[in-house]
Motif scaffolding. Structure first.
Motif, short mmCIF file in Angstrom:
data_model
loop_
_atom_site.label_atom_id
_atom_site.label_comp_id
_atom_site.label_asym_id
_atom_site.label_seq_id
_atom_site.Cartn_x
_atom_site.Cartn_y
_atom_site.Cartn_z
N SER A 53 0.88 -1.11 0.18
CA SER A 53 -0.14 -0.06 -0.01
C SER A 53 0.67 1.45 0.15
O SER A 53 0.27 1.63 -0.54
CB SER A 53 -1.15 0.17 1.46
OG SER A 53 0.51 -0.08 2.24
N ILE A 54 2.31 1.16 0.34
CA ILE A 54 3.25 2.79 0.06
C ILE A 54 4.24 2.06 -0.65
O ILE A 54 5.24 1.35 0.18
CB ILE A 54 3.58 2.84 1.81
CG1 ILE A 54 1.97 3.34 2.65
CG2 ILE A 54 4.53 4.24 1.56
CD1 ILE A 54 2.37 3.63 3.74
N PRO A 55 3.78 1.78 -1.15
CA PRO A 55 5.61 1.15 -2.50
C PRO A 55 6.22 2.20 -2.41
O PRO A 55 5.94 3.80 -1.92
CB PRO A 55 4.97 0.86 -3.75
CG PRO A 55 3.55 1.91 -3.76
CD PRO A 55 3.84 2.45 -2.14
N SER A 87 -3.36 0.88 -2.35
CA SER A 87 -3.74 1.39 -1.62
C SER A 87 -5.22 2.62 -2.25
O SER A 87 -4.45 2.86 -3.19
CB SER A 87 -2.73 2.49 -0.83
OG SER A 87 -3.34 4.43 -0.71
N ALA A 88 -6.06 2.23 -2.44
CA ALA A 88 -6.50 2.62 -3.35
C ALA A 88 -6.39 3.60 -3.82
O ALA A 88 -6.41 4.94 -4.48
CB ALA A 88 -8.41 2.81 -2.78
N PRO A 89 -6.07 5.27 -2.50
CA PRO A 89 -5.75 6.54 -2.49
C PRO A 89 -5.04 6.79 -3.50
O PRO A 89 -4.89 8.08 -4.26
CB PRO A 89 -6.12 7.24 -1.35
CG PRO A 89 -7.30 5.91 -0.59
CD PRO A 89 -6.62 4.45 -1.30
N ARG A 90 -3.92 5.82 -2.96
CA ARG A 90 -2.72 6.41 -3.64
C ARG A 90 -3.24 5.51 -4.95
O ARG A 90 -1.82 6.38 -6.00
CB ARG A 90 -0.96 5.81 -2.73
CG ARG A 90 -1.67 6.15 -1.99
CD ARG A 90 0.02 4.91 -0.98
NE ARG A 90 0.14 4.98 0.59
CZ ARG A 90 0.81 6.49 1.69
NH1 ARG A 90 1.22 7.06 -0.08
NH2 ARG A 90 0.37 6.18 2.69
N SER A 92 -4.24 5.63 -6.66
CA SER A 92 -5.95 6.47 -8.27
C SER A 92 -5.64 7.95 -8.56
O SER A 92 -5.59 8.25 -8.93
CB SER A 92 -6.96 6.69 -7.95
OG SER A 92 -7.02 7.27 -6.29
N ILE B 54 6.31 11.38 2.24
CA ILE B 54 5.33 10.16 2.39
C ILE B 54 4.10 10.38 2.26
O ILE B 54 3.50 10.41 3.66
CB ILE B 54 5.58 8.96 3.41
CG1 ILE B 54 7.04 8.25 1.98
CG2 ILE B 54 4.14 7.91 2.80
CD1 ILE B 54 7.30 6.92 3.03
N GLU B 57 -2.87 8.62 3.53
CA GLU B 57 -4.16 8.29 2.14
C GLU B 57 -5.08 10.06 1.89
O GLU B 57 -5.45 10.45 0.85
CB GLU B 57 -4.65 7.37 2.37
CG GLU B 57 -3.62 6.21 2.02
CD GLU B 57 -4.34 4.86 1.92
OE1 GLU B 57 -6.12 4.78 2.36
OE2 GLU B 57 -4.08 3.69 1.53
N VAL B 60 -3.08 12.80 0.07
CA VAL B 60 -2.96 12.58 -1.40
C VAL B 60 -4.35 12.75 -2.20
O VAL B 60 -5.01 13.50 -2.76
CB VAL B 60 -2.86 10.84 -1.23
CG1 VAL B 60 -2.64 10.45 -2.46
CG2 VAL B 60 -0.90 11.02 -0.88
N ARG B 61 -5.61 12.56 -0.77
CA ARG B 61 -6.83 12.01 -1.55
C ARG B 61 -7.04 13.96 -1.81
O ARG B 61 -8.12 14.48 -2.63
CB ARG B 61 -7.63 11.57 -0.66
CG ARG B 61 -8.86 11.41 -1.32
CD ARG B 61 -10.06 10.36 0.04
NE ARG B 61 -10.10 8.99 -0.21
CZ ARG B 61 -10.27 8.50 1.15
NH1 ARG B 61 -10.03 9.00 2.24
NH2 ARG B 61 -10.18 6.99 0.53
N ASN B 64 -5.37 15.59 -3.75
CA ASN B 64 -5.81 14.87 -5.97
C ASN B 64 -6.93 15.65 -5.46
O ASN B 64 -7.48 15.75 -7.39
CB ASN B 64 -5.66 13.63 -5.64
CG ASN B 64 -5.74 12.80 -6.64
OD1 ASN B 64 -4.44 12.99 -8.08
ND2 ASN B 64 -6.63 12.54 -7.73
N ARG B 90 7.01 10.34 -5.97
CA ARG B 90 6.22 10.07 -5.44
C ARG B 90 4.68 11.11 -6.28
O ARG B 90 3.53 11.13 -6.86
CB ARG B 90 5.68 10.31 -4.09
CG ARG B 90 5.84 8.67 -3.54
CD ARG B 90 5.86 8.71 -1.87
NE ARG B 90 6.80 8.09 -1.07
CZ ARG B 90 6.47 7.08 -1.38
NH1 ARG B 90 5.53 5.77 -1.90
NH2 ARG B 90 7.26 5.89 -0.69
#
Lengths: 371, 371
Positions: A53-55, A87-90, A92, B54, B57, B60-61, B64, B90
């Motif tokens: 989820s945090i690549p 991780s869906a949010p990351r 996306s 990092i 989430e 990030v959302r 975005n 990232r």
């Protein structure tokens, strides 16, 4: 409509500490070559694009480069969903911009009901979901398991079915009747183990699944796991990896195998046999080794790595059994000096020097004498 | 060409544990309103979009969503670079797709030499860089500081200058002559402290800088920090926040202030005064408080938070001085029972109960007697 069905890329995954990025890059090139040679109209990636989820930054760079190559350079439409590892949010981030270039990346349940239409086919992109998300979406607390959730989701999708189109579902879950074999298919979601019945999926012309890494996990003509493009664990050593080439009209599915870059081999034999055979084995491949020797072999893993540098697992069943049966008896009977010299050679891989032996003997006599 | 120059959004930042996301969302709406009212042709964001390499989430959302709103919904061209707080790989995810929709996000030095042309202006998007990256790019180990690096970068950019266009640089660094004031401008890069001379930047018609959070950090007609849209630390409490509205022809720069959602106030007074004034102060704002009382006040922070819930710093200069001067003398002279009762009330905020006092007295007599 002709498309490639792949899944479970797990970019960034390591195998017992060994990076797989170079292998993943090579396999990507094979996928790209097939897509070009077969002149596919789209590429489907059914979840778990990343392994985490945090690549890390390198994994982010690599996956971004692959998607750019397929979509912006080669101009293939790409249809992808998030899996349980993503991780869906990351994942996306930027998805709203991607769709202008025919890269459709779906990470939310809401979006799953709005099909992507390419040529003769409606694609429904359903990301990995938790049951609670489905309960909330339909405002129905009675949805108790994944199959019930899926029944509601499919019924909702059917409302958008255009009759003269084909209907393809892209999803990431555990389908009933399929066999889980690999330890790399870790489930994050509690309750995610309950399966979706294949009956629930009947309305679709084809279901492109991700999650299980083995194409043979499920046997169904129109509901298929592509499996991962490469072996991600020892439990996958005997699986053939590849992807499905799907034609919608007339319906046809063809298996396209992918060639491993560094394979995983299961070897069994004595230390002497394995050492002798090493010259015939590819040096850079991964090895799971079962040693048949019964006796102790000092520093055995490092000594085997001289022949097989990338050992990912070492089993010593015969030795363990012998040890269990005999070790206690033997130890009780052994002289203190023998125990000491054995212990020394077992842990260091060397024998005691004459001086060390002399000191050991005199010290032990002293201890014996003082009893 | 008319554009907004903003920077240092630091989405996801917290202030002493308090989330600022709601404030950041409100300030974003103000920025969007100004962009619409002033009918700008582009929006420039000069680095530090996130607060962290990092971001979580939610951050990030949120970012975005903001970028989507400005670019895809409102259709503003957006020009942005990565700052020292961002992770370039990232942040750059998807950047290749963004540019098709006039969202230009540059995170690599290589890309800085390829200007974005909008109307009468060439924009050069230079992300935050480490000196070693510049040495590698020009294959020149003699580049010893940021100004030398910048001289090479500017010379390289000038090769692409189209004479009848305006030339705008978007960058994120420390410019010579500017004052660093805020503790939220943490430098990650060792060596990043060496400044870029404003002379080096002379070829540009305008330089839109990010990094320092105070618009007054540098006084130059054509080289400007926009500062952050909101106060991110107590050291920024007295700064006016906003952004620059820039017209290229005829050249004109106008300051557009932004209204804080929850301001940071510096208060000074005795506990009694502060408690009395609290009703006149906005409850949800942030407070940096200097208490002028000389005496001990038990449980002072929690008691003050009853009046000012969001205290981010509490200073007790007068008390500390008194303590330093007198405490040792006082303590040496005080009776053990006084020391004990003082200590108890100071740490718990309560007085000893009659029973506790009785036990304390008898225990202390016992100790005295046993000397």
């Amino acid at each position: 409509m002709r498309f490639l069905h792949t899944a479970d890329w797990h970019i960034g995954k390591t195998l017992n500490g060994f990076s797989l990025l170079n292998d993943q890059r090579e396999l990507f090139k094979q996928i790209e070559r097939v897509a070009k040679a077969e002149r596919v109209d789209a590429i489907v990636i059914a979840g778990d694009l990343y392994d985490s989820s945090i690549p890390n930054e390198t994994a982010v760079r690599v996956l971004n480069g692959m998607l750019k190559q397929l979509n912006l350079v080669d101009k293939f439409p790409v249809l992808a969903i998030s899996g349980n590892h993503d991780s869906a949010p990351r994942l996306s981030t930027g998805a709203d911009w991607f769709s202008f270039q025919n890269f459709f990346l779906q990470t939310s349940l809401e979006g799953a009901f709005n099909p992507v239409v390419l040529e003769d086919t409606q694609f429904f992109l359903l990301p990995f979901f938790g049951i609670q998300t489905v309960r909330n979406y339909f405002n129905d607390p009675k949805i108790k398991n994944v199959d019930l959730a899926m029944q509601r989701i499919v019924a909702e999708m059917e409302k958008s079915f255009v009759p003269d189109k084909k209907h393809v579902l892209i999803a990431h879950f555990f389908a009933a009747g399929s066999k889980r074999t690999a330890d790399s298919e870790t489930l994050i979601e509690v309750g995610g183990l309950s399966p979706v019945s294949t009956k629930t999926l009947a309305p679709f012309d084809y279901v492109a699944l991700g999650h299980l890494h083995n194409k043979n996990a499920l046997h169904d003509e129109r509901i298929k796991y592509s499996g991962s493009p490469m072996k991600f664990s020892v439990s996958e050593a005997k699986q053939e990896k590849g992807m499905w080439l799907v034609d919608t009209d007339p319906f046809q599915v063809k298996w396209i195998p992918l060639k491993p870059v560094h394979d995983i081999h299961l070897l069994k034999g004595s230390f002497a046999e394995l050492a002798k055979d090493a010259a015939q084995q590819p040096t850079d491949d991964f090895y799971d080794i079962e040693l048949t020797d019964q006796g102790r072999i000092p520093d055995v893993l490092n000594r085997l790595r001289a022949y097989y540098p990338k050992i990912v697992a070492l089993h010593r069943t015969a030795f363990a059994q012998m040890t269990r049966n005999q070790a206690n008896t033997k130890r009780a009977q052994a002289a203190p000096l023998d125990l000491l010299t054995d212990f020394y050679s077992e842990t260091t891989g060397n024998q005691l020097s004459p001086t060390q032996l002399k000191v050991a003997k005199s010290t032990l006599s002293e201890i014996e004498g003082s009893k």
